[in-house]
Design a protein around this motif. Structure first.
Motif, PDB file in Angstrom:
ATOM      1  N   TYR A 239      17.417  58.454  38.001  1.00 25.59           N
ATOM      2  CA  TYR A 239      16.616  57.422  37.358  1.00 25.59           C
ATOM      3  C   TYR A 239      17.038  56.022  37.788  1.00 25.59           C
ATOM      4  O   TYR A 239      18.218  55.710  37.907  1.00 25.59           O
ATOM      5  CB  TYR A 239      16.719  57.542  35.835  1.00 25.59           C
ATOM      6  CG  TYR A 239      15.757  58.563  35.275  1.00 25.59           C
ATOM      7  CD1 TYR A 239      14.611  58.179  34.603  1.00 25.59           C
ATOM      8  CD2 TYR A 239      15.987  59.923  35.465  1.00 25.59           C
ATOM      9  CE1 TYR A 239      13.711  59.122  34.117  1.00 25.59           C
ATOM     10  CE2 TYR A 239      15.105  60.871  34.982  1.00 25.59           C
ATOM     11  CZ  TYR A 239      13.971  60.465  34.307  1.00 25.59           C
ATOM     12  OH  TYR A 239      13.075  61.391  33.834  1.00 25.59           O
ATOM     13  N   ALA A 289      21.637  54.644  35.356  1.00 26.42           N
ATOM     14  CA  ALA A 289      21.278  55.632  34.341  1.00 26.42           C
ATOM     15  C   ALA A 289      21.826  56.991  34.750  1.00 26.42           C
ATOM     16  O   ALA A 289      21.913  57.306  35.943  1.00 26.42           O
ATOM     17  CB  ALA A 289      19.761  55.695  34.176  1.00 26.42           C
ATOM     18  N   HIS A 292      20.491  63.855  34.679  1.00 31.31           N
ATOM     19  CA  HIS A 292      20.388  64.765  33.549  1.00 31.31           C
ATOM     20  C   HIS A 292      20.512  66.219  34.002  1.00 31.31           C
ATOM     21  O   HIS A 292      19.922  66.627  35.010  1.00 31.31           O
ATOM     22  CB  HIS A 292      19.062  64.524  32.817  1.00 31.31           C
ATOM     23  CG  HIS A 292      18.969  63.131  32.259  1.00 31.31           C
ATOM     24  ND1 HIS A 292      19.549  62.768  31.070  1.00 31.31           N
ATOM     25  CD2 HIS A 292      18.398  62.006  32.778  1.00 31.31           C
ATOM     26  CE1 HIS A 292      19.325  61.481  30.857  1.00 31.31           C
ATOM     27  NE2 HIS A 292      18.645  61.001  31.873  1.00 31.31           N
ATOM     28  N   ASP A 298      12.211  63.671  31.699  1.00 31.94           N
ATOM     29  CA  ASP A 298      11.615  63.532  30.379  1.00 31.94           C
ATOM     30  C   ASP A 298      11.299  62.057  30.139  1.00 31.94           C
ATOM     31  O   ASP A 298      12.089  61.190  30.553  1.00 31.94           O
ATOM     32  CB  ASP A 298      12.580  64.041  29.296  1.00 31.94           C
ATOM     33  CG  ASP A 298      11.926  64.124  27.936  1.00 31.94           C
ATOM     34  OD1 ASP A 298      11.966  63.110  27.195  1.00 31.94           O
ATOM     35  OD2 ASP A 298      11.368  65.178  27.607  1.00 31.94           O
ATOM     36  N   SER A 300      11.716  60.262  27.658  1.00 34.92           N
ATOM     37  CA  SER A 300      12.775  59.574  26.918  1.00 34.92           C
ATOM     38  C   SER A 300      13.860  59.034  27.841  1.00 34.92           C
ATOM     39  O   SER A 300      14.580  58.090  27.475  1.00 34.92           O
ATOM     40  CB  SER A 300      13.397  60.530  25.886  1.00 34.92           C
ATOM     41  OG  SER A 300      14.056  61.617  26.530  1.00 34.92           O
ATOM     42  N   TYR A 301      13.972  59.590  29.049  1.00 33.00           N
ATOM     43  CA  TYR A 301      14.981  59.118  29.984  1.00 33.00           C
ATOM     44  C   TYR A 301      14.580  57.812  30.666  1.00 33.00           C
ATOM     45  O   TYR A 301      15.399  57.201  31.360  1.00 33.00           O
ATOM     46  CB  TYR A 301      15.244  60.169  31.059  1.00 33.00           C
ATOM     47  CG  TYR A 301      15.672  61.520  30.550  1.00 33.00           C
ATOM     48  CD1 TYR A 301      16.265  61.676  29.305  1.00 33.00           C
ATOM     49  CD2 TYR A 301      15.475  62.661  31.330  1.00 33.00           C
ATOM     50  CE1 TYR A 301      16.649  62.934  28.845  1.00 33.00           C
ATOM     51  CE2 TYR A 301      15.865  63.916  30.881  1.00 33.00           C
ATOM     52  CZ  TYR A 301      16.445  64.040  29.635  1.00 33.00           C
ATOM     53  OH  TYR A 301      16.826  65.279  29.192  1.00 33.00           O
ATOM     54  N   VAL A 304      16.982  53.375  28.759  1.00 29.45           N
ATOM     55  CA  VAL A 304      18.400  53.449  28.425  1.00 29.45           C
ATOM     56  C   VAL A 304      18.830  52.046  28.007  1.00 29.45           C
ATOM     57  O   VAL A 304      19.029  51.180  28.874  1.00 29.45           O
ATOM     58  CB  VAL A 304      19.244  53.953  29.619  1.00 29.45           C
ATOM     59  CG1 VAL A 304      20.715  54.077  29.219  1.00 29.45           C
ATOM     60  CG2 VAL A 304      18.712  55.293  30.128  1.00 29.45           C
TER      61      VAL A 304
END
Length: 423
Positions: A239, A289, A292, A298, A300-301, A304
């Motif tokens: 990310y 970031a 995962h 996702d 939500s990622y 941050v």
């Protein structure tokens, strides 16, 4: 629908095209409606108009990295020229870099030809050196500038030098990708949005709405490649996050510079990148970031808070401003195990990607190259060293998670150790 970036939000509401409504037959099925897939379709429509081409996109064209990136159309390549030279020889390494530099201009030319107003401004790019260690890494590089010359381009604090390259243009990435989709559709290419692909194989694309049978299947999913069956370890989705300020005052821009909308970074190990937008914002991003576990992606990622705070603090430290942040966003990019992007066609399946975050111009070059490969045209592009390259797969978990995140931590530590200590 909430837009996943400042760029996409600035376009207003996006209405996706209709999804696939059943099984179809085409000559070329392109999986992914970002830059790579759309440029491939664009050049195929020009050079091989007899081919029936379809683009299949899970969300809408530009939803992924093509609508979220930093807006750099750059001639940068993630593999250093010295390594390319040792692997492929000096002439092929030079050809790779020349082709990428040419792609910067081709993006601007094609956008102008199609009437796509994507705020294209070829001001070049500057990588600042702001610590003695950064200066040492830059000295001897082509385009090296002293402190005064670098500061005249980008008035950041503590500039000791910099490297300038003309091979970069700032642009509005979402305007480009959405305009490109319109140009492709106008040439008769079928675009199916809202259609998730489950699996690709020779001659077919299995989707949630039916099977697309095709003589050639193109995989053009970049960081989202991991969602395809059998491709969990092909690329690592890492990310990158961004912020965009409110428009800055004229006095701020007098100090900051970037008068030709040069893009900017500095020589730290943890990548940062920024541009002055056409409406006088700072659009600024960086890595940091976490990766995962299991290559998960996702929404939500995309956010941050600690990384967003670091980005804002970096702007304050660099430019002496306390900016109001209007937008915060992020998304995954694709990293191959050896950081070498690639383009290829084998047994009816074509692919391109693994741009490591420098895909705006590279995807244009990849699209032209894929068009030549698919149409059977031998050209200078099909002889470039990234054609046919195969990166080895990433390690299985948990080794992948441990290794990538350890590398991220080590990168941050290296930067911390290089910062001058207060006296």
């Amino acid at each position: 629908m909430t837009a996943p970036s400042f760029w996409l939000d600035s376009l207003g509401p996006i209405t996706p095209r209709p999804p696939l409504a059943g099984s179809i037959d085409v000559d070329v099925a392109i999986v992914g409606g970002g830059y790579t897939g759309l440029w491939t379709a664009y050049y195929l429509a020009q050079t091989a108009p007899h081919l029936a081409v379809a683009v299949i996109e899970a969300e809408y064209c530009g939803f992924g990295a093509s609508g979220r990136n930093g807006g750099w159309a750059s001639g940068l390549f993630p593999v250093p020229e010295a390594k390319l030279t040792s692997r492929y020889g000096p002439s092929r390494a030079a050809a790779m870099h020349a082709a990428l530099a040419g792609a910067v201009d081709e993006v601007g030319r094609a956008a102008a030809a199609e009437g796509i107003d994507c705020d294209y401004a070829k001001g070049g790019t500057i990588t600042l050196a702001r610590t003695p260690a950064q200066v040492r890494r830059q000295q001897g590089s082509a385009g090296f500038l002293d402190a005064a010359e670098a500061s005249a381009i980008c008035g950041a604090a503590g500039v000791l030098g910099g490297v300038y390259s003309p091979d970069c243009a700032a642009l509005h990435p979402a305007k480009l990708v959405r305009g490109l989709a319109d140009a492709v559709a106008a040439r008769g290419v079928q675009i199916y949005e809202g259609t998730r692909v489950r699996r690709i194989a020779r001659g077919l694309v299995e989707t949630s709405a039916g099977t697309v049978r095709a003589g050639t299947v193109v995989r053009a999913l970049e960081g989202y490649t991991v969602r395809l069956a059998g491709h969990r370890r092909s690329l690592a989705p890492v990310y990158s996050l961004m912020i965009a300020t409110e428009p800055l005052a004229a006095g701020d821009w007098e100090r900051i510079g970037l008068r030709r909308r040069e893009t900017f970074a500095d020589e730290r190990h943890m990548i940062i990148y920024g541009q002055r937008t056409a409406d006088d914002r700072l659009a600024f991003g960086g890595r940091g970031a976490p990766y995962h576990f299991g290559s998960r992606i996702d929404p939500s990622y995309d956010r941050v808070p600690a990384v967003f705070d670091n980005l804002r603090n970096t702007l304050t430290e660099m430019f002496g401003i306390e900016p109001d942040i209007a937008y915060r966003w992020g998304g995954p990019l694709g990293i191959p195990r050896d950081w070498m992007p690639s383009v290829g066609l084998e047994d009816g399946i074509a692919w391109a990607g693994g741009y490591v975050g420098d895909g705006v111009a590279a995807a244009n070059l990849a699209g032209r190259t894929l068009a030549d490969l698919i149409s059977g045209t031998r050209s200078d592009l099909t002889a470039l060293p990234w054609v046919g390259h195969r990166s080895r797969r990433w390690e299985p978990e948990p080794i992948r998670w441990l290794g990538i995140n350890a590398a991220l931590r080590a990168t941050s530590l290296r930067d911390a150790l290089e910062r001058p200590r207060a006296s």
